[in-house]
Design an enzyme around this catalytic site. Structure first.
Site, PDB file in Angstrom:
ATOM      1  CE  LYS A 188      52.764   7.469 -14.523  1.00  0.00           C
ATOM      2  NZ  LYS A 188      53.429   6.900 -15.736  1.00  0.00           N
ATOM      3  N   GLY A 241      45.409  11.254 -21.029  1.00  0.00           N
ATOM      4  CA  GLY A 241      45.559   9.882 -21.487  1.00  0.00           C
ATOM      5  C   GLY A 241      44.218   9.344 -21.942  1.00  0.00           C
ATOM      6  CB  SER A 242      43.015   5.951 -22.570  1.00  0.00           C
ATOM      7  OG  SER A 242      43.073   5.293 -21.314  1.00  0.00           O
ATOM      8  CB  THR A 243      37.985   7.754 -22.004  1.00  0.00           C
ATOM      9  OG1 THR A 243      38.066   8.929 -22.811  1.00  0.00           O
ATOM     10  CG2 THR A 243      36.713   7.826 -21.177  1.00  0.00           C
ATOM     11  CB  VAL A 245      43.794   5.484 -17.812  1.00  0.00           C
ATOM     12  CG1 VAL A 245      44.716   5.898 -16.671  1.00  0.00           C
ATOM     13  CG2 VAL A 245      44.289   4.186 -18.433  1.00  0.00           C
ATOM     14  N   GLY A 246      41.352   7.510 -17.292  1.00  0.00           N
ATOM     15  CA  GLY A 246      40.800   8.715 -16.650  1.00  0.00           C
ATOM     16  C   GLY A 246      39.748   8.348 -15.621  1.00  0.00           C
ATOM     17  CD  GLU A 264      42.788  18.527 -21.745  1.00  0.00           C
ATOM     18  OE1 GLU A 264      42.708  19.694 -21.339  1.00  0.00           O
ATOM     19  OE2 GLU A 264      42.203  18.112 -22.758  1.00  0.00           O
ATOM     20  CB  CYS A 298      43.725  13.647 -27.381  1.00  0.00           C
ATOM     21  SG  CYS A 298      44.530  15.250 -27.289  1.00  0.00           S
ATOM     22  CD  GLU A 395      41.267   8.411 -28.565  1.00  0.00           C
ATOM     23  OE1 GLU A 395      41.149   7.890 -27.443  1.00  0.00           O
ATOM     24  OE2 GLU A 395      41.669   9.584 -28.733  1.00  0.00           O
TER      25      GLU A 395
END
Lengths: 496, 508
Positions: A188, A241-243, A245-246, A264, A298, A395
């Site tokens: 996706k 992606g972002s932490t 969302v991770g 990542e 990143c 970030e």
């Protein structure tokens, strides 16, 4: 809704942009007919609309992928898997200008930079194509009368969710190792940048992949991404992606079927310059470290620590250097820095710049919007930034550098590690001992010495701490997509 | 009139091609220093194909100098591993594009059936080049943690100038006359992937395809001197390579007898050696074997490529309970499948032996077999009036001490005997100075794995024979050789591990 649209790009490239979902080697509309708009960050105008995958479409893709995995794909030799990946590499090179131009239109990065990304993606496919027939298990001798071996088997159906900062490059990082090791994928793209993934999908069938092996969908993170993370028949999810969302993805994986997870995530990487560094070289790398890709990296070297002996000299030289970073239209050959990818990102970065000003950091240059249209931000340097400031801890993901000075090597290590992130880092020094000592002690997945952002398909890349789980690139990535089966054969008869 | 450097040839199948005749040094075809040439003939009808230039010690010296210079030239030593891989991929593509010409040359010069040359040997060469192209950027050293006082790492560096040959040493590669294209790929590919340079000497019986391949090496973009190809006699060119003091490594494929000379000659500068030599590989058929399959595999295991295969399973050991059954079926299978004839004909399974010398050797072994009292089941004669053809020959009731049981015949010549127990089978199988391949036919899991572990062989096939694959290591134990080709294992023959220790704290 039509499944393609003719688009003519500012550099004259004219092509058919696919708009549908690519499932089972075919282009289809979403089941519920949903779609979403794609914005050009240079002009803030709508480029087109693409089909949006809902949970139902994810389910269809998973069924197709599962059928391929249990069926035709399982009979394909490792050598042929490698061959198809090599074909894809060749097709990427053949279509480099097209893919790069689409990338520049959708993401805002300079076409020249995007060409580099497409070539790097081709190199990734070729590299993993070469690994396909080289994944070995072991034979382990435990005792006479036993014959034991391990096999490295594919994990199965892999959901892959990629970001908007390097759309086509991230597409290759995910597909390469997963396919080489015999898995099937549903990938996706990011909702901000779906276009290049769809153009790349037109090359999949030509490369020789059977239907269902690589499925490409566009969709929203909170819908299609969530559906992938929670799906009961997806064996593994890989996310960049972002932490925050991770975290959600890991939770969803745990709550559903404990699918394997690799992540990542974000970073706030320290870029450390010692007194004995070659200052001119260091400046070039520090500049590249934070302003490359408009700061949307990143592993960006967004915290710059300069030893006090050269601090003043360094700041002046750095200010002078960034005036050479040309900000402008991605289709202009001189451009180094294009617009940020979206309104949302623009607003976020600008808000961090405001924080920095309010927290009392000193603006050395930049600090505002560039121009009047498009999401352009001036390359910005803050100095005298203290550890507790928001702009030093969080970030920003934009062209904003924060600089502070340090005294001793031990200080540099302590400050460098003072973060919940741990993606990358760098040290600039001519001393052998300093380089080794600092690289041993920094808690980061990559330590660059006298360089920055030196990623390569052969080198494992990933984060310590909250920057992620697992490593991509290099041989290490293969471990993300294989599981070990131990076979233990008794040659010695009954128990007693 | 001096021999030109190129000649337009027309093969018996009508294919026209430009055949280089010179020595390939520094990406150029040149005459031999002495002007010496050799003639290569077609083993199918004994006609002359062409003359080619033949290298002597002086030419070997020039080639080695070229290889050494290339090894130190940034154009080769400073390119990235991925770029080396790219060159190999390009070469693979070119070999594929020229597969008809290369297969034609192989069939004309060596006698191998054309269908086999194209579908098997050429296809495999392409696979091998691609496989090692993929390894180029994956050869990795290590870091080894011994504690905080040291940073220790290993660099896996190329060995240097490699002679590869069929008969001589030198960090060149020597290749067997039996399947040149494939052998060339086996030797060149891993050496180049690891960053070495090469002097390759082809067999004197079959010089042509190597020279044709050399053109493709240049076209692929390898810098001058990285690959050098010499035609020459083992006794002169081969010896020169073996004894050359500026060659770092030699890889040889050929007879055990010649390999001994090479090993001795290599000692002049202690050059690294790998050897692929002879075999007298056993094929064991147990009472529970699938007999139909054992017959089919047993047949190709010895009759393929006119029996000119180092790993041929040339000794068949059959459990007494199925012995006579097997012999009957094997005789029928051979009569049906081993169609002897013109290698350019699609019907042909077995072409001529490669040379008069080889032909005569096989006929001598036939006489030995008869004299020793073995049972001649079929064959045992030359075939036809012209060309080096031999009838596929089957001897049964061959005892352990028989010459035809101990010595490598290297032809379509199989010896068969019976056994009663598993231990006896293993003991008979291992009763040889060789140790290259071995086959076991059984359905029993315990027997299969146990016996495989006990056989003295570099390769064991369970329920097949000569079923090799480029990713799986290939080589022998005992007098069948030193080292392994193919797979990841081949890389260690072409790299040196250098350990680097950085002292971080041990102060005197």
């Amino acid at each position: 809704m039509s499944l393609t649209q003719t688009i003519e790009l500012p550099n004259g490239v004219k092509y058919e942009q696919p708009l549908g979902l690519f499932i089972n080697n075919e282009w289809v509309n979403s089941v519920d007919g949903g779609s979403f708009e794609v914005i050009n960050p240079t002009t803030e105008k709508v480029i087109t609309s693409v089909q949006e995958a809902s949970e139902k479409d994810v389910d269809i893709a998973v069924k197709a992928a599962r059928a391929a995995f249990e069926g035709e794909w399982s009979q394909v030799t490792p050598q042929d898997r490698g061959r198809y990946l090599n074909n894809l590499a060749d097709l990427f090179e053949k279509n480099r200008l097209l893919l790069a131009s689409v990338e520049a239109l959708d993401n805002g990065k300079a076409v020249s930079e995007a060409q580099g990304d497409v070539q790097a993606a081709a190199n990734v496919f070729r590299y993993y194509g070469g690994w396909a027939d080289k994944v070995h298990g072991k034979v382990i001798d435990t005792a006479p009368g036993k014959f034991n071996y391990t096999k490295q088997e594919p994990v199965g159906v892999c959901g892959q969710i990629i970001p908007w900062n390097f759309p086509i490059l991230m597409w290759s990082w995910k597909i390469g190792p997963a396919i080489a090791t015999g898995n099937v994928v549903i990938i996706k793209s990011a909702e901000q940048t779906p276009l290049s993934a769809l153009v790349a999908a037109t090359l999949i069938k030509e490369a020789g992949f059977p239907p269902g092996v690589i499925n490409v969908i566009s969709g929203l993170g909170r819908v299609a991404g969530a559906a992938i993370s929670a799906h009961m028949d997806i064996d593994k999810v890989a996310f960049t992606g972002s932490t925050p969302v991770g975290r959600m993805i890991m939770k969803a994986a745990a709550n559903s079927n404990l699918k394997k997870v690799t992540l990542e995530l974000g970073g706030k990487s320290p870029n450390i310059v010692f007194d004995d560094a070659n200052v001119d070289d260091a400046i070039s790398w520090v500049n590249f470290g934070i302003f490359f890709n408009h700061g949307q990296v990143c592993c960006a070297g967004s915290r710059i620590y300069v030893q006090e002996g050269i601090y003043d000299k360094f700041v002046e030289a750095f200010k002078a250097r960034i005036t050479k970073n040309v900000v402008g239209d991605p289709f202009h050959p001189e451009t180094f820095q294009g617009p940020q990818v979206s309104q949302l990102q623009f607003d976020r970065v600008m808000s961090y710049i405001e924080h920095g000003k309010q927290e009392g950091a000193k603006i050395e240059c930049g600090g505002g919007r560039h121009g009047t249209s498009g999401y352009f931000i001036q390359p910005t340097i803050f100095s005298n930034v203290t550890e507790d400031m928001k702009i030093m801890q969080e970030e920003i993901f934009g062209p904003v550098a924060s600089i502070a000075k340090f005294k001793t090597l031990d200080d540099a290590i302590r400050i460098g590690n003072n973060t919940t992130f741990g993606l990358a880092s760098a040290v600039h020094t001519t001393s052998l001992a300093t380089a080794i000592d600092v690289s041993n002690r920094l808690k980061a997945g990559t330590v660059w010495i006298n360089t920055y952002n030196a990623l390569h398909h052969q080198l494992p890349f990933g984060g310590y701490k909250e920057s992620g789980i697992g490593r991509e690139l290099g041989k290490a990535a293969l471990a993300n997509y294989t599981q070990t089966k131990t076979v233990c054969i008794n040659l010695a008869g009954g128990k007693d | 009139m001096t021999l030109p450097l190129f000649k337009e040839l027309t093969a018996p199948n009508g294919k026209k091609f430009n055949q280089p005749l010179g020595l390939f040094i520094n990406n150029e075809f040149v005459k031999s220093q002495s002007g010496k040439t050799l003639t290569t003939i077609s083993p199918t009808d004994e006609t002359e194909i062409t003359d080619v230039y033949a290298a002597d010690a002086a030419d070997v010296d020039i080639a080695v100098k070229a290889a050494r210079a290339a090894f130190l030239n940034p154009a080769w030593c400073d390119i990235s591993p991925a770029e080396r891989g790219q060159l190999l991929y390009k070469l693979a593509d070119l070999v594929q594009q020229h597969e008809e010409q290369l297969a034609t040359i192989e069939t004309w010069d060596m006698g191998k059936p054309y269908t086999v040359a194209k579908a098997e040997d050429l296809a495999e060469s392409v696979n091998v080049f691609k496989y090692y192209a993929g390894w180029a950027d994956k050869v990795e050293g290590r870091t080894i943690d011994t504690g905080p006082n040291k940073l220790a790492y290993t660099l896996h560096q190329p060995v240097g100038v490699c002679g590869q040959s069929k008969t001589h040493l030198i960090f060149t590669k020597k290749t067997y006359n039996n399947r040149f294209n494939k052998m060339a790929a086996w030797k060149l590919a891993p050496a180049l992937a690891c960053g070495n340079t090469v002097v390759l000497k082809s067999a004197e019986q079959t010089p042509l395809s190597a020279l044709y391949l050399a053109q493709l090496v240049k076209e692929a973009g390898f810098p001058p001197g990285v690959v050098n190809v010499l035609t020459g006699y083992g006794k002169t060119a081969g010896a020169a390579i073996a004894g050359h003091e500026d060659v770092d490594k030699i890889a040889f494929t050929g007879s055990t007898a010649t390999a001994r000379h090479i090993m001795k000659a290599a000692s002049v500068n202690l050059k690294n050696i790998t050897l692929e030599t002879g075999g007298k590989s056993p094929l064991i058929i147990f009472e529970d074997a699938d007999l139909e399959q054992a017959v089919k595999w047993g047949h190709v295991g010895i009759m393929h490529n006119m029996g000119q295969v180092c790993t041929a399973t040339s000794r068949i050991l059959v459990h007494e309970s199925v012995y006579s059954q097997f012999i009957e079926k094997f005789k029928k299978e051979t009569a049906k499948v081993s169609v002897v004839g013109d290698p350019f004909s699609e019907k042909t399974f077995q072409g001529p032996q490669v040379s008069k010398q080889q032909h005569e050797r096989i006929l001598e072994y036939i006489e030995h077999g008869k004299a020793e009292g073995a049972t001649l089941v079929s064959g045992g004669t030359p075939h036809g009036e012209k060309g080096f053809f031999v009838a596929p020959t089957i001897f049964a009731d061959v005892k352990a001490h028989h010459k035809i049981n101990q010595e490598e015949v290297f032809g379509p010549f199989v010896v068969i005997d019976k056994f009663s127990t598993q231990e006896e089978a293993i003991s008979r199988a291992n009763g040889t100075q060789y140790g290259l391949g071995a086959s076991i036919f059984t359905k029993d899991i315990t027997r299969a794995h146990r016996v495989a572990a006990k056989l003295d062989a570099g390769m064991v096939w369970i329920n097949s024979s000569n079923d090799s694959h480029y990713a799986i290591p290939f080589g022998g134990v005992k007098q069948s050789g030193i080292g392994r080709e193919l797979g990841q294992y081949a890389l260690s023959a072409y790299t040196n591990a250098k350990a680097v220790h950085v002292n971080l704290g041990t102060v005197l």
